[in-house]
Design an enzyme around this catalytic site. Structure first.
Site, short mmCIF file in Angstrom:
data_model
loop_
_atom_site.label_atom_id
_atom_site.label_comp_id
_atom_site.label_asym_id
_atom_site.label_seq_id
_atom_site.Cartn_x
_atom_site.Cartn_y
_atom_site.Cartn_z
N LYS A 34 -6.18 14.90 -2.84
CA LYS A 34 -5.15 15.60 -3.61
C LYS A 34 -5.66 16.08 -4.97
O LYS A 34 -5.13 17.03 -5.54
CB LYS A 34 -3.96 14.67 -3.86
CG LYS A 34 -3.20 14.24 -2.62
CD LYS A 34 -2.08 13.28 -3.01
CE LYS A 34 -1.33 12.79 -1.79
NZ LYS A 34 -0.29 11.79 -2.17
N TYR A 79 4.93 -8.40 -5.91
CA TYR A 79 5.12 -6.97 -5.71
C TYR A 79 6.59 -6.59 -5.89
O TYR A 79 7.48 -7.15 -5.24
CB TYR A 79 4.66 -6.54 -4.32
CG TYR A 79 3.18 -6.66 -4.04
CD1 TYR A 79 2.27 -6.91 -5.06
CD2 TYR A 79 2.69 -6.51 -2.75
CE1 TYR A 79 0.92 -7.03 -4.80
CE2 TYR A 79 1.33 -6.61 -2.48
CZ TYR A 79 0.44 -6.88 -3.51
OH TYR A 79 -0.91 -6.99 -3.24
#
Length: 329
Positions: free
Chosen positions: A215, A54
């Site tokens: 959203k 990551y």
């Protein structure tokens, strides 16, 4: 916060875990990342998930710095190995060399002596499972890893790994697959295989890469600042986000919003709560770009959804959710 046992192991994890894929070291600055970790701790989250790959190892380092003053025994710290962390030919995969070197590097970045759950981030077809699980076994014997898990392995791969785990006495206790209202490919094969082996699910992306955040709406542009806007045109967008930004999917999600409202929940809270209704799920990993998102989404912990609510959701999603077990991984 509520807590559950991880599979048939003795390890308890928080129903909601905090993950830092995409966020720490990338989408948010270090100060905000630390604030998110502290908000998670304040909310009762004890399980933290990361991976060496990551943000090119920065995510592990930021998490380690954020947790360095926390009593180590009070949290469950999980990370992963497999994806490339360098340019060398051995800087990837599940060989003994890479597992050993990657584990030591993760321990340094996380500023800890041991990892609670160490995941094989993907299946490695180029390395024998015997070599992989023997390496895991040695790390367990050395006290550097307490439990072992896998991420996005098929049912067959999990069963093969479980057989070796028994032979080498490796505590193989966790599976980390993608799972949400929209992505249900683990239900047919992975979950039954894991149940037979005593393996629990710590699932990622319960909000379907943010599509279940509420959203996104039909016939409107992608909102600025959203995950879809920041990843548009990337492989991540094409593979994970773009598949759901279809009018028919977004129309169904609009019809789920009133169900959430009737249950006294936001859509993200309903999405996380829905995942946690599955008795085989030990924890759901959430991400956050600000502390407020954590404070809101942790309210899904302990929520019990009525059978009628679950039936309504399943009925609405019958034509758009993905169930094909072949898409695991």
């Amino acid at each position: 916060m509520e807590y559950r046992r991880l599979g048939k192991s003795g390890l308890s994890v928080s129903e909601i875990a905090l993950g830092n894929w995409i966020t720490h070291g990338a989408q948010v600055d270090d100060t905000t990342a630390q604030a998110c970790v502290h908000a998670a701790l304040d909310a009762g989250i004890t399980t933290f998930d990361t991976a060496d790959v990551y943000s090119e190892t920065r995510a592990e380092a930021i998490l380690g710095e954020s947790l360095k003053r926390i009593r180590r025994e009070s949290i469950e710290l999980c990370t992963k190995v497999f994806h490339p962390t360098g340019t060398g030919k051995n800087d990837r995969g599940l060989s003994r060399k890479h597992i050993m070197e990657a584990c030591h590097a993760s321990l340094r970045r996380l500023q800890t002596d041991y990892i609670d759950v160490y995941y094989a981030h993907r299946f490695d077809p180029t390395t024998s499972l015997e070599e992989t699980f023997l390496a895991f076994s040695d790390l367990v014997r050395q006290g550097k890893v307490l439990y072992v898990g896998v991420s996005e392995w098929t049912a067959e791969q999990i069963e093969l790994g479980a057989a070796l785990a028994k032979e080498y006495q490796v505590p193989f206790v966790a599976s980390q697959p993608q799972y949400s209202m929209l992505w249900r490919v683990i239900e047919a094969e992975v979950i039954p295989a894991c149940e037979r082996e005593g393996i629990g699910q710590i699932v990622w992306s319960p909000l379907a890469q943010g599509i279940l955040s509420g959203k996104y709406t039909p016939d409107r542009p992608i909102p600025e600042g959203s995950r879809a806007a920041s990843t548009a045109g990337s492989p991540f967008f094409d593979k994970l986000v773009g598949q759901w930004l279809q009018k028919e999917v977004l129309q169904v999600i609009e019809r789920i919003k009133p169900i959430a409202q009737e249950a006294g929940l936001t859509l993200p809270q309903l999405a996380v709560a829905w995942v946690l209704q599955n008795q085989h799920v030990s924890s759901a990993i959430i991400g956050a770009s600000n502390p407020e998102q954590i404070k809101e989404n942790v309210k899904a912990a302990g929520v019990k959804l009525d059978t009628q609510v679950m039936q309504q959701i399943n009925h609405l999603l019958a034509g758009v959710a993905e169930f094909d077990p072949k898409k695991t991984g």
